[in-house]
Design a protein around this motif. Structure first.
Motif, PDB file in Angstrom:
ATOM      1  N   MET A  69      -7.653   5.651  -6.191  1.00  7.31           N
ATOM      2  CA  MET A  69      -7.482   6.443  -7.410  1.00  7.31           C
ATOM      3  C   MET A  69      -6.447   5.807  -8.333  1.00  7.31           C
ATOM      4  SD  MET A  69      -9.782   8.603  -7.081  1.00  7.31           S
ATOM      5  CE  MET A  69      -9.432   9.347  -8.669  1.00  7.31           C
ATOM      6  N   GLU A  70      -5.384   5.287  -7.756  1.00 10.87           N
ATOM      7  CA  GLU A  70      -4.359   4.610  -8.553  1.00 10.87           C
ATOM      8  C   GLU A  70      -4.971   3.398  -9.271  1.00 10.87           C
ATOM      9  OE1 GLU A  70      -0.359   3.789  -9.916  1.00 10.87           O
ATOM     10  OE2 GLU A  70      -1.298   5.563  -9.015  1.00 10.87           O
ATOM     11  N   ALA A  71      -5.800   2.659  -8.555  1.00  9.26           N
ATOM     12  CA  ALA A  71      -6.392   1.449  -9.123  1.00  9.26           C
ATOM     13  C   ALA A  71      -7.338   1.758 -10.279  1.00  9.26           C
ATOM     14  CB  ALA A  71      -7.128   0.666  -8.038  1.00  9.26           C
ATOM     15  N   ILE A  72      -8.189   2.755 -10.126  1.00  4.34           N
ATOM     16  CA  ILE A  72      -9.194   3.006 -11.162  1.00  4.34           C
ATOM     17  C   ILE A  72      -8.652   3.801 -12.340  1.00  4.34           C
ATOM     18  CG2 ILE A  72     -11.124   2.814  -9.558  1.00  4.34           C
ATOM     19  CD1 ILE A  72     -11.367   5.879  -9.627  1.00  4.34           C
ATOM     20  N   THR A  73      -7.476   4.403 -12.188  1.00  5.41           N
ATOM     21  CA  THR A  73      -6.920   5.201 -13.285  1.00  5.41           C
ATOM     22  C   THR A  73      -5.761   4.524 -14.008  1.00  5.41           C
ATOM     23  OG1 THR A  73      -5.524   6.412 -11.708  1.00  5.41           O
ATOM     24  CG2 THR A  73      -7.638   7.411 -12.294  1.00  5.41           C
ATOM     25  N   THR A  74      -5.264   3.405 -13.477  1.00  7.38           N
ATOM     26  CA  THR A  74      -4.144   2.724 -14.130  1.00  7.38           C
ATOM     27  C   THR A  74      -4.498   1.332 -14.635  1.00  7.38           C
ATOM     28  OG1 THR A  74      -3.289   1.821 -12.039  1.00  7.38           O
ATOM     29  CG2 THR A  74      -2.455   3.986 -12.741  1.00  7.38           C
ATOM     30  N   ASN A  75      -5.619   0.778 -14.180  1.00  9.53           N
ATOM     31  CA  ASN A  75      -6.042  -0.540 -14.651  1.00  9.53           C
ATOM     32  C   ASN A  75      -6.467  -0.421 -16.117  1.00  9.53           C
ATOM     33  OD1 ASN A  75      -7.479  -2.928 -15.259  1.00  9.53           O
ATOM     34  ND2 ASN A  75      -8.143  -3.175 -13.137  1.00  9.53           N
ATOM     35  N   PRO A  76      -5.827  -1.162 -17.032  1.00 10.89           N
ATOM     36  CA  PRO A  76      -6.168  -1.028 -18.451  1.00 10.89           C
ATOM     37  C   PRO A  76      -7.580  -1.502 -18.784  1.00 10.89           C
ATOM     38  CG  PRO A  76      -4.670  -2.876 -18.106  1.00 10.89           C
ATOM     39  CD  PRO A  76      -4.742  -2.131 -16.806  1.00 10.89           C
ATOM     40  N   ASN A  77      -8.219  -2.215 -17.863  1.00 10.38           N
ATOM     41  CA  ASN A  77      -9.578  -2.691 -18.096  1.00 10.38           C
ATOM     42  C   ASN A  77     -10.636  -1.717 -17.587  1.00 10.38           C
ATOM     43  OD1 ASN A  77     -11.397  -4.578 -19.140  1.00 10.38           O
ATOM     44  ND2 ASN A  77     -11.591  -5.655 -17.189  1.00 10.38           N
ATOM     45  N   HIS A 115      -9.025   8.609  -1.787  1.00  7.78           N
ATOM     46  CA  HIS A 115      -7.972   7.778  -1.218  1.00  7.78           C
ATOM     47  C   HIS A 115      -7.009   7.371  -2.333  1.00  7.78           C
ATOM     48  CE1 HIS A 115      -6.591   4.093   1.220  1.00  7.78           C
ATOM     49  NE2 HIS A 115      -6.170   5.167   1.833  1.00  7.78           N
ATOM     50  N   PRO A 116      -5.715   7.719  -2.208  1.00 10.78           N
ATOM     51  CA  PRO A 116      -4.763   7.490  -3.297  1.00 10.78           C
ATOM     52  C   PRO A 116      -4.720   6.063  -3.843  1.00 10.78           C
ATOM     53  CG  PRO A 116      -3.795   8.965  -1.687  1.00 10.78           C
ATOM     54  CD  PRO A 116      -5.103   8.500  -1.108  1.00 10.78           C
ATOM     55  N   PRO A 117      -4.726   5.001  -3.001  1.00 11.11           N
ATOM     56  CA  PRO A 117      -4.693   3.645  -3.578  1.00 11.11           C
ATOM     57  C   PRO A 117      -5.889   3.355  -4.485  1.00 11.11           C
ATOM     58  CG  PRO A 117      -4.104   3.567  -1.262  1.00 11.11           C
ATOM     59  CD  PRO A 117      -4.609   4.953  -1.525  1.00 11.11           C
ATOM     60  N   ILE A 170     -15.129  11.996  -4.511  1.00 13.56           N
ATOM     61  CA  ILE A 170     -13.817  11.913  -5.164  1.00 13.56           C
ATOM     62  C   ILE A 170     -13.355  13.324  -5.485  1.00 13.56           C
ATOM     63  CG2 ILE A 170     -12.545  11.003  -7.140  1.00 13.56           C
ATOM     64  CD1 ILE A 170     -13.454   8.906  -5.104  1.00 13.56           C
ATOM     65  N   ASN A 171     -12.556  13.863  -4.587  1.00 11.03           N
ATOM     66  CA  ASN A 171     -11.984  15.194  -4.744  1.00 11.03           C
ATOM     67  C   ASN A 171     -10.611  15.200  -4.082  1.00 11.03           C
ATOM     68  OD1 ASN A 171     -12.324  15.966  -1.845  1.00 11.03           O
ATOM     69  ND2 ASN A 171     -14.500  15.818  -2.342  1.00 11.03           N
ATOM     70  N   ASP A 222     -19.911   4.655  -1.324  1.00 17.85           N
ATOM     71  CA  ASP A 222     -20.101   5.869  -0.532  1.00 17.85           C
ATOM     72  C   ASP A 222     -19.986   5.535   0.947  1.00 17.85           C
ATOM     73  OD1 ASP A 222     -20.502   8.533  -0.043  1.00 17.85           O
ATOM     74  OD2 ASP A 222     -22.684   8.433  -0.166  1.00 17.85           O
ATOM     75  N   ALA A 223     -18.963   4.773   1.286  1.00 16.88           N
ATOM     76  CA  ALA A 223     -18.732   4.374   2.677  1.00 16.88           C
ATOM     77  C   ALA A 223     -17.367   4.905   3.118  1.00 16.88           C
ATOM     78  CB  ALA A 223     -18.812   2.851   2.779  1.00 16.88           C
ATOM     79  N   ASP A 224     -16.635   4.124   3.929  1.00 19.42           N
ATOM     80  CA  ASP A 224     -15.316   4.543   4.404  1.00 19.42           C
ATOM     81  C   ASP A 224     -14.360   4.664   3.214  1.00 19.42           C
ATOM     82  OD1 ASP A 224     -15.881   1.674   4.448  1.00 19.42           O
ATOM     83  OD2 ASP A 224     -13.793   1.419   5.029  1.00 19.42           O
ATOM     84  N   LYS A 225     -13.768   5.841   3.053  1.00 19.65           N
ATOM     85  CA  LYS A 225     -12.960   6.121   1.862  1.00 19.65           C
ATOM     86  C   LYS A 225     -11.736   5.217   1.760  1.00 19.65           C
ATOM     87  CE  LYS A 225     -16.003   9.257   1.306  1.00 19.65           C
ATOM     88  NZ  LYS A 225     -17.277   8.608   1.464  1.00 19.65           N
ATOM     89  N   GLU A 226     -11.107   4.905   2.898  1.00 17.17           N
ATOM     90  CA  GLU A 226      -9.948   4.009   2.879  1.00 17.17           C
ATOM     91  C   GLU A 226     -10.346   2.590   2.485  1.00 17.17           C
ATOM     92  OE1 GLU A 226     -10.801   5.935   5.380  1.00 17.17           O
ATOM     93  OE2 GLU A 226      -9.242   7.491   5.385  1.00 17.17           O
TER      94      GLU A 226
END
Length: 231
Positions: free
Chosen positions: A207-215, A203-205, A197-198, A169-173
């Motif tokens: 969101m990409e990381a937490i939604t595409t990482n298979p783990n 921050h797109p990077p 998270i809305n 809950d700090a700087d979004k980037e």
């Protein structure tokens, strides 16, 4: 007549979508303390019930912060979620990025008081850090919470050991940097929760990381992402 019926049906559908969108926007704007109520699922809740005198005091401190202090961190329903998550996974070490004046830290601390764990929380602003320390002491949680003052992007590099839960809950980037630093320390079955998270703030990077990482198994509910580390 048929055309009229379909026309009315489409109009009602459009109105429903508009109403739903408005409700989501109102929910996303909630950022207050213990007195805030937001339309939606949270309206089904009742207020927190104190287990004992210790919790009664902590809840009164949270109420005071929400009413009388600036830089409030999370609304009550998010704080309660953090406490439930902390306690339900029997967390022994939680790391928080963005202490603010300590609302979220107190909720997490209440869960850790039951599990015997500790919170390490990071805050870059000296005034907020000072206020948070005072609030932790008032809530009786100073022995549970270690507040690290400074730039977390630097200070996190000194952290060692295993982490059970992460709250961002700090700087979004900066979310993606925090994620990359802490993921190796997060135990299997550990959780990553991220606030704000809305569509406007995520921050797109990250969101990409937490939604595409298979783990990682990730859901987003009410402006909070919750990711489970599978192994």
């Amino acid at each position: 007549m048929t055309v009229l019926k379909y026309g009315v049906g489409v109009a009602l559908l459009v109105v429903s979508f508009i109403s739903l969108g408005a409700s989501r926007v109102m929910a996303q704007r909630g950022a207050g303390g213990s007195g805030d109520r937001i339309p939606g699922d949270v309206e089904l809740e009742k207020g927190p019930v104190a287990l004992d005198d210790f919790e009664r005091n902590a809840l009164s401190v949270l109420d005071d912060i929400g009413k009388n202090q600036r830089f409030r961190n999370v609304p009550q329903h998010d704080g309660r979620l953090l406490r439930i998550m902390t306690q339900s996974i029997n967390a022994q070490h939680v790391v928080e990025l963005g202490t603010s004046t300590g609302i979220s830290g107190i909720w997490i601390g209440l869960g850790l008081r039951q599990t015997g764990g500790k919170l390490t929380t990071y805050e870059i602003d000296a005034d907020r850090a000072r206020t948070a320390r005072e609030n932790f002491q008032r809530a009786g949680l100073s022995d549970v919470i270690n507040l690290v003052e400074g730039d977390a992007h630097i200070e996190l590099k000194k952290l060692t050991g295993t982490v059970d839960m992460i709250f961002l809950d700090a700087d979004k980037e900066g979310y993606i940097d925090y994620l990359n630093t802490l993921m190796p320390m997060l135990r299997p079955g550990g959780l990553i929760l991220a606030h704000n998270i809305n569509p406007r703030m995520a921050h797109p990077p990250f969101m990409e990381a937490i939604t595409t990482n298979p783990n990682l198994e990730t859901v987003v509910r009410g402006g909070m992402s919750i990711s489970l580390k599978k192994k």
